[in-house]
Scaffold this active site. Structure first.
Site, short mmCIF file in Angstrom:
data_model
loop_
_atom_site.label_atom_id
_atom_site.label_comp_id
_atom_site.label_asym_id
_atom_site.label_seq_id
_atom_site.Cartn_x
_atom_site.Cartn_y
_atom_site.Cartn_z
N ASN A 1 0.88 -1.16 0.02
CA ASN A 1 0.13 -0.05 0.02
C ASN A 1 0.98 1.12 -0.06
O ASN A 1 0.57 2.18 -0.46
CB ASN A 1 -0.93 -0.02 1.26
CG ASN A 1 -2.04 -1.09 1.03
OD1 ASN A 1 -2.25 -1.60 0.05
ND2 ASN A 1 -2.67 -1.36 2.26
N ARG B 1 -10.58 -4.88 -13.82
CA ARG B 1 -9.34 -5.62 -13.21
C ARG B 1 -9.84 -7.13 -13.33
O ARG B 1 -10.69 -7.59 -12.52
CB ARG B 1 -9.11 -5.28 -11.88
CG ARG B 1 -8.54 -3.83 -11.73
CD ARG B 1 -8.25 -3.55 -10.26
NE ARG B 1 -7.62 -2.13 -10.03
CZ ARG B 1 -6.72 -1.41 -10.59
NH1 ARG B 1 -5.95 -1.91 -10.95
NH2 ARG B 1 -6.66 -0.12 -10.20
N ARG C 1 -5.17 1.35 -13.15
CA ARG C 1 -3.84 1.56 -12.49
C ARG C 1 -3.23 0.28 -12.06
O ARG C 1 -3.71 -0.42 -11.43
CB ARG C 1 -4.05 2.65 -11.57
CG ARG C 1 -2.68 3.05 -11.00
CD ARG C 1 -2.45 3.95 -9.80
NE ARG C 1 -2.99 5.35 -10.18
CZ ARG C 1 -3.89 6.15 -9.62
NH1 ARG C 1 -4.41 5.42 -8.52
NH2 ARG C 1 -4.34 7.04 -10.01
N HIS D 1 -15.40 2.15 -14.87
CA HIS D 1 -15.24 1.77 -13.60
C HIS D 1 -16.58 0.82 -13.33
O HIS D 1 -16.74 -0.06 -12.45
CB HIS D 1 -14.70 2.54 -12.54
CG HIS D 1 -14.59 1.95 -11.20
ND1 HIS D 1 -15.18 1.92 -10.04
CD2 HIS D 1 -13.24 1.34 -11.04
CE1 HIS D 1 -14.41 1.53 -9.02
NE2 HIS D 1 -13.40 0.77 -9.67
N TYR E 1 -12.14 -9.99 -1.45
CA TYR E 1 -12.77 -8.79 -1.40
C TYR E 1 -14.37 -9.09 -0.95
O TYR E 1 -15.03 -10.21 -1.41
CB TYR E 1 -12.95 -8.14 -2.56
CG TYR E 1 -11.36 -7.53 -2.98
CD1 TYR E 1 -10.20 -7.80 -2.27
CD2 TYR E 1 -11.45 -6.75 -3.87
CE1 TYR E 1 -8.93 -7.58 -2.84
CE2 TYR E 1 -10.11 -6.20 -4.54
CZ TYR E 1 -8.85 -6.57 -3.85
OH TYR E 1 -7.77 -6.11 -4.14
N ARG F 1 -13.82 1.99 4.71
CA ARG F 1 -12.66 1.43 5.01
C ARG F 1 -11.55 2.19 4.86
O ARG F 1 -10.62 2.19 5.83
CB ARG F 1 -12.65 0.36 3.89
CG ARG F 1 -11.35 -0.45 4.34
CD ARG F 1 -11.11 -1.38 2.78
NE ARG F 1 -10.54 -0.51 1.80
CZ ARG F 1 -10.68 -0.47 0.65
NH1 ARG F 1 -11.09 -1.76 0.11
NH2 ARG F 1 -9.87 0.33 -0.45
N HIS G 1 -15.06 -4.00 0.35
CA HIS G 1 -15.11 -3.35 -1.07
C HIS G 1 -16.18 -2.92 -1.46
O HIS G 1 -16.56 -2.18 -2.32
CB HIS G 1 -14.43 -4.23 -1.88
CG HIS G 1 -14.12 -3.74 -3.25
ND1 HIS G 1 -14.57 -3.75 -4.22
CD2 HIS G 1 -12.88 -2.94 -3.60
CE1 HIS G 1 -13.94 -3.24 -5.45
NE2 HIS G 1 -13.07 -2.56 -4.87
#
Length: 694
Positions: free
Chosen positions: A62, A387, A417, A447, A480, A576, A604
């Protein structure tokens, strides 16, 4: 109307008079606070030991992204006079990062490594290795490592080499002269990424234990052998973190995929942001490196251990110690709602299906697409791809669908990304077999998560749709928490089809009736509902908001929440990560509570619940792909959809909201100064309760 109680420890306050303007919390500090909560998981004695080490590596991963993206943006902002960001702001963020990293390495050295050793998992430094172990390591170095190392002694014809982002390197100061009689003193050794960072020793060399050596220790022990005839006076491993955002002017390129492909080759050599060295690195060496990378001393991080703790995942993966990991959890197939052997299409004609991952398996989503691919009556499949990973059964199924003659539209987000390369590769593979591939809208990331299937049924065409708060990635679906929604509802499917049409053709389409999209309506819809709740509070009625998201940074949404709270609405926010709204401030945010849950799974799912009265029509519950950030509301294609079925709404409340509001094991509460406090050390864990339920 469904009532959702606040936690017993945080009952709504009576709203006081406003006490002046509200100062938002710092976003970067908030991100670092989230990583402190992850680090706290590594500090817990009740978490299995290897999982504690894994949390430690997650913090490092992270932080890498934090420097690559957020700190890079701050540095860029300090160069713009009108940005409002100063070097003092940069220094404050760097100071907080230094403190966190120092705590991380202290935990690594003083707690986790000794605990692993007590469990028979031993990381052996050169001084710890016996003669037989040293002999094995020397042979490993000679046969596996040395052939791939090319030390470079620096002089005018051997300038400082290009050092890739986050790569492992060594710097050495040498005495004596080289083969040509020159006294060049500094040498750089670049370590290829293909070499393993953690090597397990043969069991025969560590009887009764599992022995490991780090690649850095192997190279350190044999560094002098790379410079025969010279003495290594001092040395250090080092690592540089660079700005890794791919900057492509979409208005000035004719082929976005080709432009991004070209950008991937230079991403590893962006502007240097951070330099990591070991704490024994002499000042003359780290000063030399800072000069080469044009970095101030503020960007120097001297660490007490390996410069890349992320790679310790290799130790976790190699260790034979299931008892030191979380107990195995098998995701549940919802046979009560999706009977095995029954066609999913047939089941959806009888009603909608909600899936709660990872407690429920992601396999029904894969099966939904597989059934569509194999069904000769299915004519078309459309899917967004954000993703999916380098390997994906879903992408393989889309390719197979094209080969079977079905129309396939894939909306591939090339700018996801750090997944750009994988997505480019999938786009090329899909195009190669004849799929229609588009890359969304210029300037907006796609997204939204949608999968639409069109099937011929007699004389009519029927659509089936899957919407999700998370990605189409079976691996992360096991890690997730997300919510998926399967439906044959004609209105929902028609809206999804219209969104696909707009993404492909860029033409104006009718506003959707069921779905809410960004950047067009999502922000306004959320504001409208917040204002409805505020109006109900002013009238003395039921006024309740519960939102579960990953981040809250949009100023307008924060301002609306604050105003609703001041009007008397009871507001719970389960955020979160970064949250810029300071709760519990007298006269400002008395009625707002913020908590964060950090557990075994990454939280998530995005859920927004509003109640502005006592009737069933006086409430709304939305699932969404979007966090409450300005980028999601205005610079991305996002999707939210209301759950109109009361039973499904109740299930989301019972599973996705209430357990998290009353979690007493993995929850943290935020105060008005930006500090987080763990609710309790024991008691109920929302994730554990859901695992038991399934």
């Amino acid at each position: 109307m469904i009532e959702i109680r606040p936690s017993a420890a945080a009952e709504p306050a009576v709203a006081a008079a406003p006490a002046g303007p509200l100062k938002l919390l710092n976003r970067e500090r908030s991100i670092l606070q989230f990583n402190r909560r992850v680090l706290a998981q590594a500090q817990r004695d009740d978490v299995p030991l290897l999982e504690r080490l894994r949390y430690l590596t997650i913090v490092s991963s992270n932080l890498d992204e934090f420097f690559e993206v957020r700190v890079a943006d701050i540095i860029e902002a300090t160069r713009q006079p009108d940005s409002g960001v100063s070097r003092h702001d940069l220094a404050a963020v760097a100071g907080a990062a230094h403190e966190l990293i120092d705590e991380q390495y202290a935990l690594f050295n003083d707690v986790l490594m000794p605990a692993l050793q007590r469990q028979g998992l031993v990381v052996l430094n050169h001084a710890d290795r016996n003669a037989e172990q040293r002999k094995w390591v020397a042979r490993f170095f000679e046969t596996q490592v040395r052939p791939l190392l090319v030390p470079v002694s620096l002089d005018p014809s051997h300038p400082f080499p290009l050092v890739a982002n986050k790569s492992l390197n060594f710097i050495a100061r040498l005495s004596g002269r080289d083969a040509f009689g020159r006294a060049n003193q500094i040498a750089i050794v670049k370590v290829p990424r293909v070499l393993p960072r953690v090597i397990r020793l043969p069991d025969a060399l560590t009887p009764g234990q599992q022995g490991f050596v780090l690649l850095t220790s192997v190279i350190r022990a044999h560094l002098a052998e790379l410079f025969p005839g010279r003495e290594v006076e001092s040395f250090s491993q080092f690592r540089v973190t660079r700005d890794s955002d791919l900057e492509v002017d979409e208005d000035d390129v004719t082929n976005l995929r080709q432009a991004l492909r070209s950008g991937l080759t230079t991403r590893h050599f962006g502007l240097a942001i951070r330099l990591e060295v070991v704490n024994t690195c002499p000042p003359e060496l780290y000063s030399f490196l800072l000069e080469q990378f044009s970095l101030p001393e503020l960007a120097l991080y001297r660490v007490n251990g390996p410069v890349n703790l992320v790679r310790l995942n290799q130790l976790i993966d190699q260790a034979d110690a299931d008892g030191l990991r979380f107990p195995h959890f098998e995701a549940h197939w919802p046979a009560d709602r999706l009977p095995r052997g029954q066609s999913i299409f047939e089941r959806l004609r009888a009603g909608d299906v909600l899936l709660h991952h990872p407690f429920e398996s992601f396999e029904p989503v894969v099966q939904f697409l597989r059934e569509a691919v194999e069904d000769p009556d299915v004519l078309a499949i459309k899917q967004t791809i954000y993703r999916t990973g380098a390997q994906s059964v879903l992408m393989d199924l889309l390719i197979e669908a094209v080969r079977r003659g079905k129309e396939v539209l894939a909306v591939v987000e090339l700018k996801a990304r750090f997944d750009e390369e994988a997505n480019i590769n999938w786009a090329e593979r899909l195009e190669a077999v004849g799929a229609q591939v588009v890359y969304g809208i210029v300037g907006l990331k796609t997204h939204a998560k949608m999968l639409l299937v069109t099937r011929r049924e007699g004389a009519r065409l029927r659509r089936y749709v899957h919407l999700s708060t998370g990605n189409y990635n079976p691996r992360t679906a096991r890690l997730y928490t997300d919510l998926g929604f399967l439906s044959a509802d004609a209105a929902v499917a028609a809206d999804a089809d219209a969104v696909f049409l707009q993404l492909a053709s860029q033409t104006k389409v009718r506003p959707p009736h069921q779905l809410v999209t960004a950047p067009f309506a999502l922000h306004k819809r959320m504001l409208r509902h917040i204002n409805q709740v505020a109006a109900a509070a002013r009238a003395g009625g039921v006024a309740r908001i519960v939102v579960k998201i990953n981040a809250l940074t949009d100023p307008a949404l924060i301002a609306a929440l604050v105003e609703a709270g001041q009007a008397g609405a009871s507001i719970d926010l389960i955020v979160r990560g970064a949250c810029m709204l300071p709760p519990g401030l007298p006269g400002l945010t008395d009625n707002i509570r913020v908590r964060s849950v950090v557990g075994r799974f990454l939280e998530h799912s995005r859920i927004a619940y509003f109640a502005w009265g006592e009737g069933d029509d006086d409430e709304a519950l939305y699932l969404s792909s979007a966090d409450w950030m300005s980028r999601n509301m205005f610079r991305r294609i996002e999707l939210a959809w209301p759950l109109r079925d009361k039973a499904l709404r109740q299930r989301v409340i019972d599973e996705g909201l209430v357990p998290y509001l009353h979690d007493e094991r993995e929850a943290w509460t935020l105060d008005g100064e930006g500090r987080y406090r763990r609710v309790a050390e024991g008691g109920l864990s929302a994730q554990q309760a859901l695992m038991r339920r399934y």
